[in-house]
Write a protein that holds these residues in place. Structure first.
Motif, PDB file in Angstrom:
ATOM      1  N   GLN A 162     -19.203 -10.282  23.647  1.00  0.00           N
ATOM      2  CA  GLN A 162     -18.426  -9.749  24.763  1.00  0.00           C
ATOM      3  C   GLN A 162     -18.467 -10.656  25.992  1.00  0.00           C
ATOM      4  O   GLN A 162     -17.442 -10.915  26.604  1.00  0.00           O
TER       5      GLN A 162
ATOM      6  N   ARG B 267     -11.058  -9.756  21.568  1.00  0.00           N
ATOM      7  CA  ARG B 267     -12.296  -9.431  20.863  1.00  0.00           C
ATOM      8  C   ARG B 267     -12.834 -10.578  20.021  1.00  0.00           C
ATOM      9  O   ARG B 267     -14.007 -10.579  19.647  1.00  0.00           O
ATOM     10  N   THR B 268     -11.968 -11.536  19.706  1.00  0.00           N
ATOM     11  CA  THR B 268     -12.372 -12.645  18.850  1.00  0.00           C
ATOM     12  C   THR B 268     -11.747 -13.924  19.382  1.00  0.00           C
ATOM     13  O   THR B 268     -10.588 -13.913  19.819  1.00  0.00           O
TER      14      THR B 268
ATOM     15  N   THR C 122     -17.484 -13.780  18.893  1.00  0.00           N
ATOM     16  CA  THR C 122     -17.160 -12.370  19.096  1.00  0.00           C
ATOM     17  C   THR C 122     -17.978 -11.723  20.211  1.00  0.00           C
ATOM     18  O   THR C 122     -17.791 -10.559  20.499  1.00  0.00           O
TER      19      THR C 122
ATOM     20  N   LEU D 137     -16.079 -19.375  15.316  1.00  0.00           N
ATOM     21  CA  LEU D 137     -15.557 -18.052  15.592  1.00  0.00           C
ATOM     22  C   LEU D 137     -16.557 -17.317  16.483  1.00  0.00           C
ATOM     23  O   LEU D 137     -17.736 -17.222  16.142  1.00  0.00           O
TER      24      LEU D 137
ATOM     25  N   LEU E 138     -16.418 -13.797  25.335  1.00  0.00           N
ATOM     26  CA  LEU E 138     -14.991 -13.473  25.274  1.00  0.00           C
ATOM     27  C   LEU E 138     -14.433 -13.178  26.659  1.00  0.00           C
ATOM     28  O   LEU E 138     -13.302 -13.573  26.965  1.00  0.00           O
TER      29      LEU E 138
END
Length: 161
Positions: free
Chosen positions: A66, A45-46, A64, A62, A69
């Motif tokens: 979808q 998720r991260t 996040t 960072l 990822l």
């Protein structure tokens, strides 16, 4: 927890001790000759990625999203499958080269400096020079250019268009 390190950590006692500690806690550790990028994925998720693959101290971002990822997880899984468990001996190919040597040869052929090769492989510039020298000896080449030509002639590298 699964971790992928560069093959160069196999000779770094503190890192091997850390990996052994992780394994005792049910972690799994593998190594590869070269990483596409340095990243940390958490629970799919991260993700945390270096803003510069050449300078990991430059900071990180960072992520996040979808879609991003999903792509980064696929990249990790592909790299994980190609990696070898830390406890295993790094295999050599049919031509007797390790993955680290093959990666170094490709980088040499691409015109990278010893310093750039060292960063990519996670070794010192001195070790990168030693690897290049060993490859040149095996190819019976007196220069990097001649090594590139001989590597193509011997099928160690694909011919460039």
């Amino acid at each position: 927890m699964r971790t992928i390190y560069l093959d160069s950590v196999r000779t770094n006692r503190p890192t091997v001790e850390h990996a052994t500690w992780l394994a005792r806690l049910c972690g799994r550790v593998r190594t590869v000759a070269s990483l596409p990028t340095r990243m940390i994925l958490m629970d799919r998720r991260t993700a945390m990625l270096s803003v510069s693959s050449d300078d990991t101290a430059a900071g990180a971002v960072l992520l996040t999203g979808q879609g991003t990822l999903t792509a980064l997880c696929a990249l990790f899984e592909t790299t994980w499958e190609a990696a070898r468990p830390l406890g295993e001996i790094v295999p050599t190919g049919p031509n007797g080269r390790t993955g680290q040597q093959t990666t170094a040869l490709g980088l040499l052929a691409g015109g990278h400096t010893d310093e750039a090769i060292a960063k990519r492989l996670g070794v010192s510039p001195r070790t990168a020079r030693r690897i290049a020298s060993e490859l040149m000896d095996r190819l019976d080449a007196r220069s990097r250019f001649e090594a590139g030509v001989r590597a193509v002639q011997q099928g160690w590298l694909p011919p460039r268009p």
